[in-house]
Design a protein around this motif. Structure first.
Motif, mmCIF file in Angstrom:
data_model
loop_
_atom_site.group_PDB
_atom_site.id
_atom_site.type_symbol
_atom_site.label_atom_id
_atom_site.label_comp_id
_atom_site.label_asym_id
_atom_site.label_seq_id
_atom_site.Cartn_x
_atom_site.Cartn_y
_atom_site.Cartn_z
ATOM 1 N N VAL A 50 0.730 -1.228 0.024
ATOM 2 C CA VAL A 50 -0.080 -0.093 -0.158
ATOM 3 C C VAL A 50 0.913 1.272 -0.099
ATOM 4 C CG1 VAL A 50 -1.932 1.001 1.051
ATOM 5 C CG2 VAL A 50 -1.624 -1.241 1.549
ATOM 6 N N GLY A 51 1.014 1.922 -1.087
ATOM 7 C CA GLY A 51 1.868 3.226 -1.233
ATOM 8 C C GLY A 51 3.379 2.419 -0.958
ATOM 9 N N LEU A 89 0.312 4.727 7.516
ATOM 10 C CA LEU A 89 -1.143 4.939 6.830
ATOM 11 C C LEU A 89 -2.090 5.644 7.830
ATOM 12 C CD1 LEU A 89 -0.048 1.843 6.030
ATOM 13 C CD2 LEU A 89 -2.239 1.599 4.891
ATOM 14 N N ARG A 119 -5.147 12.675 2.688
ATOM 15 C CA ARG A 119 -4.109 11.896 1.912
ATOM 16 C C ARG A 119 -3.253 12.838 1.097
ATOM 17 N NH1 ARG A 119 -6.293 7.575 -1.402
ATOM 18 N NH2 ARG A 119 -7.451 9.230 -2.320
ATOM 19 N N PRO A 125 -1.461 6.875 2.916
ATOM 20 C CA PRO A 125 -2.547 6.172 2.266
ATOM 21 C C PRO A 125 -3.737 6.098 3.443
ATOM 22 C CG PRO A 125 -0.443 4.887 2.025
ATOM 23 C CD PRO A 125 -0.368 6.038 3.022
ATOM 24 N N ASP A 144 -7.445 3.383 0.050
ATOM 25 C CA ASP A 144 -6.293 2.692 -0.330
ATOM 26 C C ASP A 144 -6.437 1.292 0.341
ATOM 27 O OD1 ASP A 144 -4.474 4.818 -1.762
ATOM 28 O OD2 ASP A 144 -5.040 5.755 0.180
ATOM 29 N N VAL A 145 -7.144 1.077 1.533
ATOM 30 C CA VAL A 145 -7.378 -0.092 1.800
ATOM 31 C C VAL A 145 -8.811 0.065 2.580
ATOM 32 C CG1 VAL A 145 -6.873 -1.780 4.098
ATOM 33 C CG2 VAL A 145 -5.185 -0.479 2.774
ATOM 34 N N ARG A 167 -8.791 -3.449 -4.192
ATOM 35 C CA ARG A 167 -8.186 -2.687 -3.229
ATOM 36 C C ARG A 167 -7.955 -3.866 -2.147
ATOM 37 N NH1 ARG A 167 -6.695 1.853 -5.236
ATOM 38 N NH2 ARG A 167 -8.376 3.164 -5.749
#
Ligand code: PEP
Ligand code: MN
Length: 300
Positions: A50-51, A89, A119, A125, A144-145, A167
């Motif tokens: 993630v990122g 995050l 963000r 994220p 993102d999640v 995702r």
């Protein structure tokens, strides 16, 4: 990437499972009803990207932020504080599953652009909850999640929809769910073709009201044997008290957790939801430092 047909079993897969089984070892039992989540069938650890974060790759990832998105200033302040404290995050709920229908229900769809702005300002994220299948697509456009909450762990239509979200999914443990039920819930997402599932222990109901829930840290090393999926711990909902969150974060990482999700509010006493368990940015900074030290001590 794991791919499978809806019925999930092929003769090849069954013979591989049978061949790898040994008596007296529950981690290799051929009867494990979760197939795609099983570490026997898929020994290689899943790493969720993630990122810049790699969840499951080693060093624990810290997700931090308020229980709820309250307004633009609050979520941006929280995002910047989370980043400054060393979190990777940002969390923040727009859709909130509240026990009472009279409690603040979250900003809903209006909260999503605020998360997007947070963000953009912080570079972190976003992790945010989705509560119903129809909202998976709009939430996935921003998030993102996607988080599936404890109360929805067995919302099967939601799990299937999450399988098509495109995702990663953070799947919380139901507060009265067995490990097997939890892994079978993950299986619903995996079998729809989404391999990026992270499990999150957040405490189970107990007899003792001294803490909000009973944080089951024994599940962390157990899940590392049973499944290749990353395992996160949410000490905030686990204990429900801000003064215990840092200690349980350290303990979770010592037990082998791949990451943490903690509730942090720039002004904890003003939080609209879960104020009792919200830590301050200063405590988050200390938590991140100590968690990192424990990880380094155990892995060097
Ligand atoms: C939350 O993360 O704010 C939340 C509602 O968590 P849980 O589903 O674990 O109760
Ligand atoms: Mn909360």
């Amino acid at each position: 990437m794991i791919t499978v047909t809806r019925d999930g079993s092929s003769p090849d897969e069954r013979s591989r499972l049978a061949a790898s089984s040994r008596p007296d070892d529950d981690t290799t039992a051929p009867s494990a009803p979760y197939r795609l989540a099983s570490r026997v069938a898929y020994p290689e650890k899943t790493v969720v990207r993630v990122g810049d974060a790699r969840i499951g790759a080693g060093r624990p990832v810290v997700i931090a932020g308020p229980c709820s998105v309250e307004n633009e200033a609050q979520i941006i302040e929280a995002a910047l504080a989370a980043r400054e404290a060393g979190a990777h995050l940002l969390r923040g709920g727009a859709f909130k599953p509240r026990t009472s229908p009279y409690s603040f229900q979250g900003l809903g769809l209006e909260g999503l652009p605020l998360l997007a702005r947070a963000r953009a300002e912080s570079g972190l994220p976003i992790v945010t909850e989705v509560m119903e299948p129809a909202m998976v697509a709009p939430v996935a456009e921003v998030a993102d999640v996607l988080q599936i909450g404890s109360r929805n762990m067995q919302n099967f239509p939601l799990l299937r929809a999450a399988g098509h979200a495109g995702r990663p999914i953070l799947l919380k443990r139901g507060f009265a769910a067995t490990i097997e039920e939890w892994l079978l819930a993950a299986e619903y997402i995996l079998m729809e073709g989404n391999p990026s599932v992270m499990l999150c222990e957040r405490g189970v109901r107990s007899f003792d009201p001294s803490t909000r829930n009973l944080l089951d840290l024994s599940c962390v090393p157990l899940l590392a044997k049973l499944t290749h999926l990353p395992v996160l711990v949410d000490p905030s909902h686990g204990v429900g008290r801000s003064d215990l969150v840092e200690a349980m974060s350290v303990a979770a990482v010592a037990a082998g957790a791949d990451g943490l999700i903690v509730e942090m509010h720039p002004h904890p006493e003003q939080a609209l939801t879960d104020a009792d368990q919200a830590i301050s940015p200063e405590t988050l900074r200390s938590l991140v430092t100590r968690v990192d030290r424990v990880y380094t001590a155990l892995h060097s």
